[in-house]
Write an enzyme that holds these catalytic residues in place. Structure first.
Site, PDB file in Angstrom:
ATOM      1  N   LYS A  63     -23.644   3.668 -19.990  1.00  0.00           N
ATOM      2  CA  LYS A  63     -23.287   5.024 -19.535  1.00  0.00           C
ATOM      3  C   LYS A  63     -21.841   5.372 -19.914  1.00  0.00           C
ATOM      4  O   LYS A  63     -21.580   6.443 -20.470  1.00  0.00           O
ATOM      5  CB  LYS A  63     -23.452   5.153 -18.003  1.00  0.00           C
ATOM      6  CG  LYS A  63     -24.862   4.897 -17.498  1.00  0.00           C
ATOM      7  CD  LYS A  63     -24.999   5.147 -15.996  1.00  0.00           C
ATOM      8  CE  LYS A  63     -24.155   4.234 -15.129  1.00  0.00           C
ATOM      9  NZ  LYS A  63     -24.575   2.808 -15.157  1.00  0.00           N
TER      10      LYS A  63
ATOM     11  N   ARG B 226     -25.982   8.842  -7.383  1.00  0.00           N
ATOM     12  CA  ARG B 226     -26.588   7.520  -7.251  1.00  0.00           C
ATOM     13  C   ARG B 226     -27.505   7.434  -6.036  1.00  0.00           C
ATOM     14  O   ARG B 226     -28.130   6.398  -5.832  1.00  0.00           O
ATOM     15  CB  ARG B 226     -25.489   6.483  -7.092  1.00  0.00           C
ATOM     16  CG  ARG B 226     -25.125   5.733  -8.393  1.00  0.00           C
ATOM     17  CD  ARG B 226     -24.007   4.796  -8.048  1.00  0.00           C
ATOM     18  NE  ARG B 226     -23.774   3.673  -8.871  1.00  0.00           N
ATOM     19  CZ  ARG B 226     -22.826   3.596  -9.804  1.00  0.00           C
ATOM     20  NH1 ARG B 226     -22.113   4.656 -10.115  1.00  0.00           N
ATOM     21  NH2 ARG B 226     -22.593   2.470 -10.433  1.00  0.00           N
TER      22      ARG B 226
ATOM     23  N   ARG C  22     -17.891  -8.331 -20.326  1.00  0.00           N
ATOM     24  CA  ARG C  22     -17.165  -7.179 -20.881  1.00  0.00           C
ATOM     25  C   ARG C  22     -15.724  -7.058 -20.369  1.00  0.00           C
ATOM     26  O   ARG C  22     -15.401  -7.507 -19.280  1.00  0.00           O
ATOM     27  CB  ARG C  22     -17.944  -5.880 -20.663  1.00  0.00           C
ATOM     28  CG  ARG C  22     -17.980  -5.401 -19.243  1.00  0.00           C
ATOM     29  CD  ARG C  22     -18.904  -4.190 -19.102  1.00  0.00           C
ATOM     30  NE  ARG C  22     -18.930  -3.714 -17.742  1.00  0.00           N
ATOM     31  CZ  ARG C  22     -19.655  -2.698 -17.301  1.00  0.00           C
ATOM     32  NH1 ARG C  22     -20.444  -2.033 -18.135  1.00  0.00           N
ATOM     33  NH2 ARG C  22     -19.615  -2.331 -16.040  1.00  0.00           N
TER      34      ARG C  22
ATOM     35  N   ARG D   5     -10.396  -6.928 -16.947  1.00  0.00           N
ATOM     36  CA  ARG D   5     -11.802  -7.083 -16.561  1.00  0.00           C
ATOM     37  C   ARG D   5     -11.966  -6.500 -15.172  1.00  0.00           C
ATOM     38  O   ARG D   5     -11.073  -6.639 -14.335  1.00  0.00           O
ATOM     39  CB  ARG D   5     -12.184  -8.573 -16.500  1.00  0.00           C
ATOM     40  CG  ARG D   5     -12.381  -9.184 -17.846  1.00  0.00           C
ATOM     41  CD  ARG D   5     -12.679 -10.677 -17.761  1.00  0.00           C
ATOM     42  NE  ARG D   5     -12.427 -11.260 -19.066  1.00  0.00           N
ATOM     43  CZ  ARG D   5     -13.363 -11.469 -19.993  1.00  0.00           C
ATOM     44  NH1 ARG D   5     -14.626 -11.203 -19.726  1.00  0.00           N
ATOM     45  NH2 ARG D   5     -13.043 -11.967 -21.182  1.00  0.00           N
TER      46      ARG D   5
ATOM     47  N   ARG E 249     -25.533  -5.025  -7.785  1.00  0.00           N
ATOM     48  CA  ARG E 249     -25.471  -3.656  -8.317  1.00  0.00           C
ATOM     49  C   ARG E 249     -26.828  -3.240  -8.890  1.00  0.00           C
ATOM     50  O   ARG E 249     -27.232  -2.079  -8.777  1.00  0.00           O
ATOM     51  CB  ARG E 249     -24.342  -3.549  -9.353  1.00  0.00           C
ATOM     52  CG  ARG E 249     -22.958  -3.651  -8.679  1.00  0.00           C
ATOM     53  CD  ARG E 249     -21.844  -4.014  -9.649  1.00  0.00           C
ATOM     54  NE  ARG E 249     -21.659  -3.048 -10.699  1.00  0.00           N
ATOM     55  CZ  ARG E 249     -21.012  -3.322 -11.845  1.00  0.00           C
ATOM     56  NH1 ARG E 249     -20.500  -4.521 -12.063  1.00  0.00           N
ATOM     57  NH2 ARG E 249     -20.877  -2.389 -12.746  1.00  0.00           N
TER      58      ARG E 249
HETATM   59  P1  AMP Z   1     -19.455   2.106 -11.942  1.00  0.00           P
HETATM   60  O1  AMP Z   1     -18.092   2.123 -12.559  1.00  0.00           O
HETATM   61  O2  AMP Z   1     -20.202   3.382 -12.133  1.00  0.00           O
HETATM   62  O3  AMP Z   1     -20.260   0.881 -12.330  1.00  0.00           O
HETATM   63  O4  AMP Z   1     -19.215   1.989 -10.364  1.00  0.00           O
HETATM   64  C1  AMP Z   1     -18.571   0.870  -9.799  1.00  0.00           C
HETATM   65  C2  AMP Z   1     -18.788   0.838  -8.297  1.00  0.00           C
HETATM   66  O5  AMP Z   1     -18.226   2.018  -7.703  1.00  0.00           O
HETATM   67  C3  AMP Z   1     -20.246   0.844  -7.855  1.00  0.00           C
HETATM   68  O6  AMP Z   1     -20.825  -0.460  -7.848  1.00  0.00           O
HETATM   69  C4  AMP Z   1     -20.131   1.441  -6.449  1.00  0.00           C
HETATM   70  O7  AMP Z   1     -19.623   0.486  -5.534  1.00  0.00           O
HETATM   71  C5  AMP Z   1     -19.049   2.491  -6.649  1.00  0.00           C
HETATM   72  N1  AMP Z   1     -19.619   3.800  -7.067  1.00  0.00           N
HETATM   73  C6  AMP Z   1     -19.405   4.457  -8.245  1.00  0.00           C
HETATM   74  N2  AMP Z   1     -20.059   5.629  -8.279  1.00  0.00           N
HETATM   75  C7  AMP Z   1     -20.704   5.725  -7.088  1.00  0.00           C
HETATM   76  C8  AMP Z   1     -21.567   6.699  -6.511  1.00  0.00           C
HETATM   77  N3  AMP Z   1     -21.913   7.818  -7.188  1.00  0.00           N
HETATM   78  N4  AMP Z   1     -22.039   6.461  -5.263  1.00  0.00           N
HETATM   79  C9  AMP Z   1     -21.713   5.350  -4.568  1.00  0.00           C
HETATM   80  N5  AMP Z   1     -20.914   4.377  -5.057  1.00  0.00           N
HETATM   81  C10 AMP Z   1     -20.412   4.559  -6.304  1.00  0.00           C
END
Ligand code: AMP
Length: 222
Positions: free
Chosen positions: A17, A92, A131, A164, A176
């Site tokens: 993404k 989400r 990564r 990281r 996740r």
């Molecule tokens: P990401 O960078 O999108 O992988 O997000 C990293 C972490 O941020 C996720 O595992 C959640 O803990 C939190 N997070 C990011 N976006 C959301 C969202 N839309 N709703 C809830 N938690 C989020």
């Protein structure tokens, strides 16, 4: 508020993404809105929202809708989003999707396309746990799949500091993935119901997914 288009990228951690959102920025002048990036910035800045979100993020769980929506609405009030947005990692949950629908409807808009990046879970564990990114420009690298051409220096900007994410460990990625399947994957049906869903097979190369997304953006914004 943006005028158009509003794209959503759906997919589990590691689906690409963030990588693809950055390419759509380059290819189409859209603005990437990553709630993960916004939350990490809040954690780094030590804001109240960041303090509440930190442990939840480290555990691989979802931050509450209230916190995420407040952060996103704040970002969407900035003028640069008028050229169109790519939502990366948002919505989400069903609550976030409903809130987004309302926010857009209030501005006379709707989601232009919701793209589901379709991948295999097991491969995502290897993808995510290796990564890292350039600490200066954010270019992405991987221990196994994409090392810088010159060891220790970023291909794009020459930066020598890399970082990281704290939640990119194999154990946290499993959490996740669970959160994705339990709370986010049902949104695929939500957008199918609005006739804006696009499914993209995303186990191939970054370039092949980029080309498929370019086709979709060209078609929906025509
Ligand atoms: P990401 O960078 O999108 O992988 O997000 C990293 C972490 O941020 C996720 O595992 C959640 O803990 C939190 N997070 C990011 N976006 C959301 C969202 N839309 N709703 C809830 N938690 C989020």
């Amino acid at each position: 508020m943006p005028v158009a288009p509003v794209l959503i990228l759906l997919g589990p951690p590691g689906a690409g993404k963030g990588t693809q959102a950055r390419m759509l920025e380059e290819d189409f002048g859209l603005v990437q809105l990553s709630t993960g990036d916004l939350l990490r910035a809040a954690v780094a800045a030590g804001t109240e929202a960041g303090r509440k979100a930190k442990a939840v993020m480290e555990a691989g769980q979802l931050v509450s809708d209230d916190i995420v929506l407040a952060i996103l609405k704040d970002r969407m009030a900035a003028p640069d989003v008028a050229s169109g947005i790519i939502l990366d990692g948002f919505p989400r949950t069903a609550g976030q999707a409903a809130a987004l629908d309302t926010l857009l409807a209030d501005a006379g808009q709707r989601v232009t396309a919701a793209v589901s990046l379709e991948v295999d879970d097991e491969a995502m564990i290897a993808r995510v746990s290796g990564r890292y990114t350039c600490g200066t420009c954010g270019e992405g690298y991987h221990d196994q799949f994409k090392q810088p051409a010159k060891a220790g220096a970023c291909d794009k900007c020459g930066g020598t500091a890399f970082k990281r994410r704290a939640d990119d460990t194999a154990e946290t990625v499993r959490e996740r993935l669970n959160a994705y399947h339990a709370q986010t994957a049902p949104l695929i049906a939500h957008y199918d119901g609005q006739s804006v869903l696009e499914r993209v097979p995303a186990m191939g190369s970054i370039a092949s997914v980029r080309a498929m997304l370019a086709d979709i953006v060209g078609r929906v914004s025509a």
